[in-house]
Design a protein around this motif. Structure first.
Motif, PDB file in Angstrom:
ATOM      1  N   GLU A  59      42.270  58.918  43.567  1.00 45.88           N
ATOM      2  CA  GLU A  59      42.401  60.286  43.056  1.00 45.88           C
ATOM      3  C   GLU A  59      41.069  61.020  43.187  1.00 45.88           C
ATOM      4  OE1 GLU A  59      46.011  60.302  39.803  1.00 45.88           O
ATOM      5  OE2 GLU A  59      43.941  60.175  39.093  1.00 45.88           O
ATOM      6  N   LYS A  60      41.167  62.321  43.464  1.00 44.84           N
ATOM      7  CA  LYS A  60      40.022  63.224  43.641  1.00 44.84           C
ATOM      8  C   LYS A  60      39.321  62.998  44.985  1.00 44.84           C
ATOM      9  CE  LYS A  60      39.177  63.714  38.676  1.00 44.84           C
ATOM     10  NZ  LYS A  60      38.182  63.631  37.568  1.00 44.84           N
ATOM     11  N   TRP A  61      39.882  62.163  45.846  1.00 46.40           N
ATOM     12  CA  TRP A  61      39.358  61.980  47.194  1.00 46.40           C
ATOM     13  C   TRP A  61      40.249  62.730  48.176  1.00 46.40           C
ATOM     14  CZ3 TRP A  61      35.639  57.911  48.906  1.00 46.40           C
ATOM     15  CH2 TRP A  61      34.935  57.347  47.833  1.00 46.40           C
ATOM     16  N   LYS A  62      39.665  63.165  49.291  1.00 40.93           N
ATOM     17  CA  LYS A  62      40.403  63.858  50.342  1.00 40.93           C
ATOM     18  C   LYS A  62      40.764  62.874  51.451  1.00 40.93           C
ATOM     19  CE  LYS A  62      39.769  68.023  48.518  1.00 40.93           C
ATOM     20  NZ  LYS A  62      40.872  68.905  48.066  1.00 40.93           N
ATOM     21  N   SER A  63      41.944  63.094  52.024  1.00 42.53           N
ATOM     22  CA  SER A  63      42.432  62.205  53.075  1.00 42.53           C
ATOM     23  C   SER A  63      42.340  62.883  54.442  1.00 42.53           C
ATOM     24  CB  SER A  63      43.890  61.823  52.789  1.00 42.53           C
ATOM     25  OG  SER A  63      44.455  61.151  53.901  1.00 42.53           O
ATOM     26  N   PHE A  64      41.819  62.138  55.416  1.00 41.16           N
ATOM     27  CA  PHE A  64      41.792  62.633  56.794  1.00 41.16           C
ATOM     28  C   PHE A  64      41.750  61.440  57.744  1.00 41.16           C
ATOM     29  CE2 PHE A  64      39.382  63.816  60.634  1.00 41.16           C
ATOM     30  CZ  PHE A  64      40.198  64.830  61.118  1.00 41.16           C
ATOM     31  N   SER A  65      42.641  61.453  58.743  1.00 46.11           N
ATOM     32  CA  SER A  65      42.723  60.369  59.720  1.00 46.11           C
ATOM     33  C   SER A  65      42.864  59.032  58.985  1.00 46.11           C
ATOM     34  CB  SER A  65      41.498  60.402  60.641  1.00 46.11           C
ATOM     35  OG  SER A  65      41.625  59.461  61.684  1.00 46.11           O
ATOM     36  N   SER A  66      41.972  58.094  59.229  1.00 47.50           N
ATOM     37  CA  SER A  66      42.083  56.773  58.605  1.00 47.50           C
ATOM     38  C   SER A  66      41.104  56.587  57.451  1.00 47.50           C
ATOM     39  CB  SER A  66      41.831  55.676  59.653  1.00 47.50           C
ATOM     40  OG  SER A  66      40.544  55.821  60.226  1.00 47.50           O
ATOM     41  N   SER A  67      40.517  57.694  56.952  1.00 46.62           N
ATOM     42  CA  SER A  67      39.485  57.588  55.918  1.00 46.62           C
ATOM     43  C   SER A  67      39.804  58.458  54.712  1.00 46.62           C
ATOM     44  CB  SER A  67      38.114  57.983  56.477  1.00 46.62           C
ATOM     45  OG  SER A  67      37.705  57.090  57.489  1.00 46.62           O
ATOM     46  N   CYS A  68      39.091  58.152  53.623  1.00 46.43           N
ATOM     47  CA  CYS A  68      39.129  58.948  52.395  1.00 46.43           C
ATOM     48  C   CYS A  68      37.708  59.465  52.142  1.00 46.43           C
ATOM     49  CB  CYS A  68      39.588  58.105  51.208  1.00 46.43           C
ATOM     50  SG  CYS A  68      41.168  57.256  51.439  1.00 46.43           S
ATOM     51  N   TYR A  69      37.614  60.701  51.611  1.00 47.64           N
ATOM     52  CA  TYR A  69      36.304  61.336  51.437  1.00 47.64           C
ATOM     53  C   TYR A  69      36.164  61.876  50.017  1.00 47.64           C
ATOM     54  CZ  TYR A  69      36.541  61.308  56.548  1.00 47.64           C
ATOM     55  OH  TYR A  69      36.675  60.932  57.859  1.00 47.64           O
ATOM     56  N   ASP A 125      14.578  64.893  48.641  1.00 40.39           N
ATOM     57  CA  ASP A 125      15.211  66.139  48.185  1.00 40.39           C
ATOM     58  C   ASP A 125      16.552  65.826  47.525  1.00 40.39           C
ATOM     59  OD1 ASP A 125      13.089  67.526  49.157  1.00 40.39           O
ATOM     60  OD2 ASP A 125      14.153  68.471  50.835  1.00 40.39           O
ATOM     61  N   ARG A 126      16.904  66.660  46.573  1.00 39.67           N
ATOM     62  CA  ARG A 126      18.157  66.425  45.852  1.00 39.67           C
ATOM     63  C   ARG A 126      19.229  67.371  46.395  1.00 39.67           C
ATOM     64  NH1 ARG A 126      17.571  63.714  41.062  1.00 39.67           N
ATOM     65  NH2 ARG A 126      19.224  64.931  40.058  1.00 39.67           N
ATOM     66  N   GLN A 127      20.295  66.755  46.908  1.00 43.62           N
ATOM     67  CA  GLN A 127      21.402  67.513  47.486  1.00 43.62           C
ATOM     68  C   GLN A 127      22.717  66.870  47.071  1.00 43.62           C
ATOM     69  OE1 GLN A 127      20.760  70.285  49.043  1.00 43.62           O
ATOM     70  NE2 GLN A 127      18.591  70.057  49.587  1.00 43.62           N
ATOM     71  N   ARG A 128      23.794  67.567  47.322  1.00 47.79           N
ATOM     72  CA  ARG A 128      25.110  66.964  47.172  1.00 47.79           C
ATOM     73  C   ARG A 128      25.324  65.963  48.306  1.00 47.79           C
ATOM     74  NH1 ARG A 128      29.343  71.878  45.566  1.00 47.79           N
ATOM     75  NH2 ARG A 128      28.061  72.851  43.919  1.00 47.79           N
ATOM     76  N   SER A 129      26.474  65.294  48.275  1.00 46.89           N
ATOM     77  CA  SER A 129      26.743  64.301  49.321  1.00 46.89           C
ATOM     78  C   SER A 129      28.246  64.135  49.524  1.00 46.89           C
ATOM     79  CB  SER A 129      26.117  62.948  48.956  1.00 46.89           C
ATOM     80  OG  SER A 129      26.695  62.452  47.761  1.00 46.89           O
ATOM     81  N   VAL A 130      28.585  63.443  50.604  1.00 39.96           N
ATOM     82  CA  VAL A 130      29.984  63.103  50.899  1.00 39.96           C
ATOM     83  C   VAL A 130      30.057  61.599  51.119  1.00 39.96           C
ATOM     84  CG1 VAL A 130      31.984  63.472  52.391  1.00 39.96           C
ATOM     85  CG2 VAL A 130      30.357  65.348  51.992  1.00 39.96           C
ATOM     86  N   CYS A 131      30.943  60.948  50.373  1.00 37.25           N
ATOM     87  CA  CYS A 131      31.176  59.508  50.551  1.00 37.25           C
ATOM     88  C   CYS A 131      32.442  59.292  51.376  1.00 37.25           C
ATOM     89  CB  CYS A 131      31.326  58.805  49.198  1.00 37.25           C
ATOM     90  SG  CYS A 131      29.883  58.932  48.121  1.00 37.25           S
ATOM     91  N   GLU A 132      32.446  58.204  52.116  1.00 38.91           N
ATOM     92  CA  GLU A 132      33.598  57.885  52.974  1.00 38.91           C
ATOM     93  C   GLU A 132      34.004  56.426  52.789  1.00 38.91           C
ATOM     94  OE1 GLU A 132      34.889  57.804  57.742  1.00 38.91           O
ATOM     95  OE2 GLU A 132      32.842  58.343  57.136  1.00 38.91           O
ATOM     96  N   MET A 133      35.325  56.158  52.764  1.00 37.43           N
ATOM     97  CA  MET A 133      35.842  54.803  52.717  1.00 37.43           C
ATOM     98  C   MET A 133      37.127  54.733  53.532  1.00 37.43           C
ATOM     99  SD  MET A 133      37.561  54.604  48.900  1.00 37.43           S
ATOM    100  CE  MET A 133      38.220  52.976  49.207  1.00 37.43           C
ATOM    101  N   MET A 134      37.478  53.549  53.978  1.00 36.52           N
ATOM    102  CA  MET A 134      38.730  53.364  54.707  1.00 36.52           C
ATOM    103  C   MET A 134      39.901  53.550  53.749  1.00 36.52           C
ATOM    104  SD  MET A 134      38.141  52.806  57.896  1.00 36.52           S
ATOM    105  CE  MET A 134      39.734  52.158  58.407  1.00 36.52           C
ATOM    106  N   LYS A 135      41.013  54.073  54.291  1.00 33.71           N
ATOM    107  CA  LYS A 135      42.221  54.203  53.483  1.00 33.71           C
ATOM    108  C   LYS A 135      42.719  52.839  53.053  1.00 33.71           C
ATOM    109  CE  LYS A 135      44.104  58.581  55.173  1.00 33.71           C
ATOM    110  NZ  LYS A 135      45.219  59.239  55.923  1.00 33.71           N
TER     111      LYS A 135
END
Length: 241
Positions: A112-122, A228-238
């Motif tokens: 939950e709260k992750w986005k789905s695209f192709s074979s990954s979750c973000y 530096d402090r920034q936002r980020s994007v995490c990725e994992m396999m579905k």
């Protein structure tokens, strides 16, 4: 003299009668001594029956083995899934029916709260951290900083990003020698990069962000200081169920 002849004749006749009686008597039936002959087709019939029986048993054993193997594989898979579910931190999943050809897999899921695209979750963070802290945060979620492999993935990511923010990605140059590397060991392909014009710049800037500066008409990559402090994007396999 006459009496003797008569006696002789009588005796002769008796002998003839005796011998005639023996010769005219019917012969005694002979005992049939011919041995019984066995049926030559019987052993062949028995052998054929045994072969058919053996073949049926072999087929039944083979079918039973396949059924047992399938049941065992299913139970093992269910057991492994239960174990992985217990050890995973992602207890709430959003799943859709799987349209791929993966055998035995019906659903593809992302936390939950992750986005789905192709074979990954973000996962798109909303808080700012350094590059190292961002990578550690992804690791705690059983993921890594995003690895961008093509334009389709780049476009998907930027559609879900805030233009007023910048996002760390999983690309860095730890030694500052221009040897860029992805966190998941994917080979760095210069032809599949999306650097802003003039980037990368400054050899002391070893980490990379995706941003949309006000002076640019599009999203792109820019190298910055890792602290530096920034936002980020995490990725994992579905997750496939």
């Amino acid at each position: 003299m006459a009496s003797e002849i008569t006696y002789a004749e009588v005796r002769f006749k008796n002998e003839l009668k005796s011998s005639g009686t023996n010769s005219d008597s019917p012969a005694a039936p002979k005992e049939n001594t011919t041995p019984l002959k066995s049926n030559p087709a019987f052993p062949k019939l028995l052998l054929g029956s045994l072969l058919i029986l053996f073949l049926l048993l072999a087929i039944l054993f083979f079918v039973a083995f396949i059924i047992f193997f399938n049941k065992y594989s299913q139970l093992l898979e269910e057991k492994n899934y239960k174990i992985s579910t217990k050890t995973s931190i992602h207890t709430n999943l959003k799943c859709v029916r799987n349209n791929s050809t993966m055998e035995g897999k019906v659903w593809t899921c992302c936390p939950e709260k992750w986005k789905s695209f192709s074979s990954s979750c973000y996962f798109f963070s909303t808080d700012a951290k350094s590059w190292n802290d961002s990578q550690e945060n992804c690791s705690r979620m059983e993921a890594h900083l995003v690895v961008i492999n093509n334009k389709e993935e780049q476009d998907f990511l930027t559609q879900n990003m805030d233009k007023n923010a910048a996002y760390f990605m999983g690309l860095s140059d730890p030694e500052g020698e221009g040897r860029w590397q992805w966190v998941d060991q994917t080979p760095y392909n210069q032809s599949a990069t999306f650097w802003h014009p003039g980037e990368p710049s400054h050899s002391e800037e070893h980490c990379v962000i995706v941003n949309h500066p006000s002076t640019s008409l599009q999203w792109g990559w820019n190298n910055i200081l890792c602290k530096d402090r920034q936002r980020s994007v995490c990725e994992m396999m579905k997750i496939y169920l």
